[in-house]
Motif scaffolding. Sequence first.
Motif, PDB file in Angstrom:
ATOM      1  N   GLY A 286       8.692   8.205  -0.388  1.00  0.00           N
ATOM      2  CA  GLY A 286       9.725   7.540   0.417  1.00  0.00           C
ATOM      3  C   GLY A 286       9.190   6.576   1.463  1.00  0.00           C
ATOM      4  O   GLY A 286       9.956   6.140   2.334  1.00  0.00           O
ATOM      5  N   VAL A 287       7.920   6.201   1.377  1.00  0.00           N
ATOM      6  CA  VAL A 287       7.370   5.237   2.347  1.00  0.00           C
ATOM      7  C   VAL A 287       6.403   4.273   1.653  1.00  0.00           C
ATOM      8  O   VAL A 287       5.839   4.587   0.600  1.00  0.00           O
ATOM      9  CB  VAL A 287       6.635   5.928   3.527  1.00  0.00           C
ATOM     10  N   PHE A 288       6.214   3.115   2.291  1.00  0.00           N
ATOM     11  CA  PHE A 288       5.214   2.150   1.823  1.00  0.00           C
ATOM     12  C   PHE A 288       4.902   1.183   2.948  1.00  0.00           C
ATOM     13  O   PHE A 288       5.638   1.107   3.939  1.00  0.00           O
ATOM     14  CB  PHE A 288       5.699   1.391   0.569  1.00  0.00           C
ATOM     15  N   CYS A 289       3.794   0.472   2.805  1.00  0.00           N
ATOM     16  CA  CYS A 289       3.430  -0.529   3.807  1.00  0.00           C
ATOM     17  C   CYS A 289       3.260  -1.875   3.109  1.00  0.00           C
ATOM     18  O   CYS A 289       2.683  -1.944   2.014  1.00  0.00           O
ATOM     19  CB  CYS A 289       2.131  -0.116   4.506  1.00  0.00           C
ATOM     20  N   VAL A 290       3.782  -2.941   3.720  1.00  0.00           N
ATOM     21  CA  VAL A 290       3.579  -4.302   3.220  1.00  0.00           C
ATOM     22  C   VAL A 290       2.503  -4.953   4.067  1.00  0.00           C
ATOM     23  O   VAL A 290       2.625  -5.022   5.299  1.00  0.00           O
ATOM     24  CB  VAL A 290       4.867  -5.142   3.321  1.00  0.00           C
ATOM     25  N   ASN A 291       1.455  -5.419   3.423  1.00  0.00           N
ATOM     26  CA  ASN A 291       0.352  -6.095   4.110  1.00  0.00           C
ATOM     27  C   ASN A 291       0.429  -7.570   3.742  1.00  0.00           C
ATOM     28  O   ASN A 291       0.490  -7.915   2.557  1.00  0.00           O
ATOM     29  CB  ASN A 291      -0.978  -5.503   3.647  1.00  0.00           C
TER      30      ASN A 291
ATOM     31  N   CYS B 233       7.119   0.740   6.261  1.00  0.00           N
ATOM     32  CA  CYS B 233       8.495   0.804   5.731  1.00  0.00           C
ATOM     33  C   CYS B 233       8.885   2.192   5.262  1.00  0.00           C
ATOM     34  O   CYS B 233       8.082   2.910   4.663  1.00  0.00           O
ATOM     35  CB  CYS B 233       8.627  -0.138   4.535  1.00  0.00           C
ATOM     36  N   ARG B 234      10.152   2.485   5.504  1.00  0.00           N
ATOM     37  CA  ARG B 234      10.761   3.704   4.958  1.00  0.00           C
ATOM     38  C   ARG B 234      11.708   3.269   3.847  1.00  0.00           C
ATOM     39  O   ARG B 234      12.526   2.366   4.040  1.00  0.00           O
ATOM     40  CB  ARG B 234      11.521   4.428   6.074  1.00  0.00           C
TER      41      ARG B 234
ATOM     42  N   ILE C 252       4.035   6.145   9.325  1.00  0.00           N
ATOM     43  CA  ILE C 252       4.181   6.740   7.991  1.00  0.00           C
ATOM     44  C   ILE C 252       2.814   7.220   7.510  1.00  0.00           C
ATOM     45  O   ILE C 252       1.785   6.730   7.975  1.00  0.00           O
ATOM     46  CB  ILE C 252       4.776   5.736   6.969  1.00  0.00           C
ATOM     47  N   ALA C 253       2.822   8.169   6.567  1.00  0.00           N
ATOM     48  CA  ALA C 253       1.566   8.696   6.019  1.00  0.00           C
ATOM     49  C   ALA C 253       1.090   7.767   4.902  1.00  0.00           C
ATOM     50  O   ALA C 253       1.402   7.977   3.718  1.00  0.00           O
ATOM     51  CB  ALA C 253       1.781  10.115   5.494  1.00  0.00           C
TER      52      ALA C 253
ATOM     53  N   SER D 198       0.841  -1.199   0.000  1.00  0.00           N
ATOM     54  CA  SER D 198       0.000   0.000   0.000  1.00  0.00           C
ATOM     55  C   SER D 198       0.875   1.247   0.000  1.00  0.00           C
ATOM     56  O   SER D 198       1.923   1.283   0.653  1.00  0.00           O
ATOM     57  CB  SER D 198      -0.976   0.014   1.181  1.00  0.00           C
ATOM     58  N   THR D 199       0.433   2.230  -0.779  1.00  0.00           N
ATOM     59  CA  THR D 199       1.157   3.497  -0.895  1.00  0.00           C
ATOM     60  C   THR D 199       0.133   4.631  -1.004  1.00  0.00           C
ATOM     61  O   THR D 199      -1.046   4.400  -1.296  1.00  0.00           O
ATOM     62  CB  THR D 199       2.055   3.532  -2.153  1.00  0.00           C
TER      63      THR D 199
END
Length: 202
Positions: free
Chosen positions: A80-85, A136-137, A122-123, A29-30
């Motif tokens: 510069g950020v993301f999330c792994v689900n 994640c950064r 993170i946003a 997700s971004t």
Amino acid sequence: MFYHPKDGHGLPHNPFNAIVTPRPIGWISTRGSDGQENLAPYSFFNAVAYVPPQVMFASTSAKPDRDGTKDSVANIRDTGVFCVNMVEYAMRDAMNLTSGPWPRDVDEFTKAGITRAECDTIACSRVANAPANLECRLTQILQLPGEANFAVFGEVIGVHLRDDCIIDGIFDVTTFQPLTRLGYRDYSHVRDVFSLKRPGES
Ligand SMILES: Cc1cc2nc3c(=O)[nH]c(=O)nc-3n(C[C@H](O)[C@H](O)[C@H](O)COP(=O)(O)O)c2cc1C
């Protein structure tokens, strides 16, 4: 059989992604700096270090409405950020729906009816009921040989674990059955678990 990839394999379908299996699926997700939300699965994905914890995924090919890549990489470059689900078996159809070639202004959370929650560090949105989320950064984006091939590396700075997945202090995968990617259109889910002690372990 033996083949040189540069000369073709001679089979009806490319066997490459059936050889390196099973692969975990990072559901990435971004959120772009314009606020546009995005969610897409990537099975060229893995954890790559413990301290600090780091993950990577690779994006191949480009979408026509993006500058030489896909929405996920474009948003990560931007913010510069993301999330792994992590994807459980029960979410397989929702995950698959988010893999469509949707235009950049499509929010796949909404399209697939997925409940979102705000990340803590993170946003970015995360999949609210996923067994685990890794916030994640970005550390680096590597351009790989070939057209529009990128590997994205990130440091995990926040971890969510769903409470019902922790049994006696163990993050127990049998509680949610991770979905794994095989070749072609095939998948599996982890149900059988056994343990091995390494040489020298008591
Ligand atoms: C299970 C699964 C795994 C996938 N793995 C990858 C991958 O590792 N790399 C990739 O570029 N595309 C992969 N795809 C395709 C992308 O999800 C698809 O191109 C998607 O539209 C990309 O979305 P985005 O532009 O929003 O990032 C995968 C699709 C599925 C269903």
